[in-house]
Design a protein around this motif. Sequence first.
Motif, PDB file in Angstrom:
ATOM      1  N   GLN A  54       0.804  -1.270   0.068  1.00 49.59           N
ATOM      2  CA  GLN A  54       0.099  -0.007  -0.045  1.00 49.59           C
ATOM      3  C   GLN A  54       0.804   1.404  -0.113  1.00 49.59           C
ATOM      4  O   GLN A  54       0.624   2.203  -0.703  1.00 49.59           O
ATOM      5  CB  GLN A  54      -1.011  -0.044   1.376  1.00 49.59           C
ATOM      6  N   THR A  55       1.953   1.389   0.686  1.00 49.16           N
ATOM      7  CA  THR A  55       2.685   2.411   0.919  1.00 49.16           C
ATOM      8  C   THR A  55       3.587   2.854  -0.483  1.00 49.16           C
ATOM      9  O   THR A  55       3.960   3.640  -0.970  1.00 49.16           O
ATOM     10  CB  THR A  55       3.788   2.460   2.060  1.00 49.16           C
TER      11      THR A  55
ATOM     12  N   GLU B 149       1.233   4.528  -2.876  1.00 49.75           N
ATOM     13  CA  GLU B 149       1.086   5.788  -2.543  1.00 49.75           C
ATOM     14  C   GLU B 149       2.499   6.621  -2.921  1.00 49.75           C
ATOM     15  O   GLU B 149       2.251   7.670  -3.419  1.00 49.75           O
ATOM     16  CB  GLU B 149       1.032   5.930  -0.918  1.00 49.75           C
TER      17      GLU B 149
END
Length: 327
Positions: free
Chosen positions: A142-143, A146
């Motif tokens: 997820q990071t 992002e």
Amino acid sequence: MIPGAIARLGSVADVPPELRGAVVAVGNFDGVHRGHQAVLEQARAIAAAEARPLVCLTFEPHPRSVFRPDKPVARLTPAPMKARLLQMLGFDAVVEQGFTRDFAGLAPEAFVGTVLVQAMGAHHVVAGFDFHYGARRGGTPQTLAEAGRHHGFGATLVPAFVDEGGETVSSSRIRDLLAEGDVAQAGGLLGYRWTVAGAIVGGAKLGRTLGYPTANMVIEPDSLLRHGIYAVRLRRADGSLHDGVASFGRRPTFDNGAALFETFLFDFSGDLYGETVAVSLFGFLRGEERFDGAEALIAQMDRDAEEARAMLASATPLGDLDRRLAF
């Protein structure tokens, strides 16, 4: 570097200008098994569609061996073999980034900023569903997504790859199968026959006295593969293929010494000493045994050779990688 050969780079600092802006597949990829191939193929497809270079970012030594030096990871594909497989999959370069405790201590944001953005200029990053990075594995899929939006690179996370039985394909499963001697099932998960490569070394020349002269290699660690007898195919540096039968073990009938991988090639009389070869394992014939004498051992070796010939004669490729390695 020969035309078409994959570039092997020891650090992201070595990435040349022509490889900046690449599609980057990142991970350990030990084994380059079917699950890894799903990630690598996704990266290849994106690179082809966008006319970008294709680079694999991996780490040497295996991170788990750095954190647990008392229990180093038994490598399915040491760096040279991994590079060979990546070349077959169409990669232009592999970065074998040195993995140290200092490197592991990079904050996830620093890993993205200094490695992927500054050093590599990554255009698109592709990783597996469980990819973690940075200190304490703080970076997550997820990071990464992002960070891609923030820094302007694409990010693709590839779901887990499951086999025909619905189980996730993993390097640890393959190691367990090899330890049991089940090279056939291991090959099914890899998508190619598991292959070891190395230089032919001198031995005690016991095989010559039995009418079975062998080409000897060392497999590290000796616990990776079950001791026993295997049907194999050897590829020489000139590309020629030779069928044979191999014994991996300590020769309990004779000296019970250090483990050697000893390959007898059918209908072959050349000299292989010092040559680097690759040996693909097609099937397990039997476990290592101690015989009462040379006569009983020779009789069993004759049976092993006959069984290996039959197994190899009926073998078909498991896929494109297998075809290029062992056919």
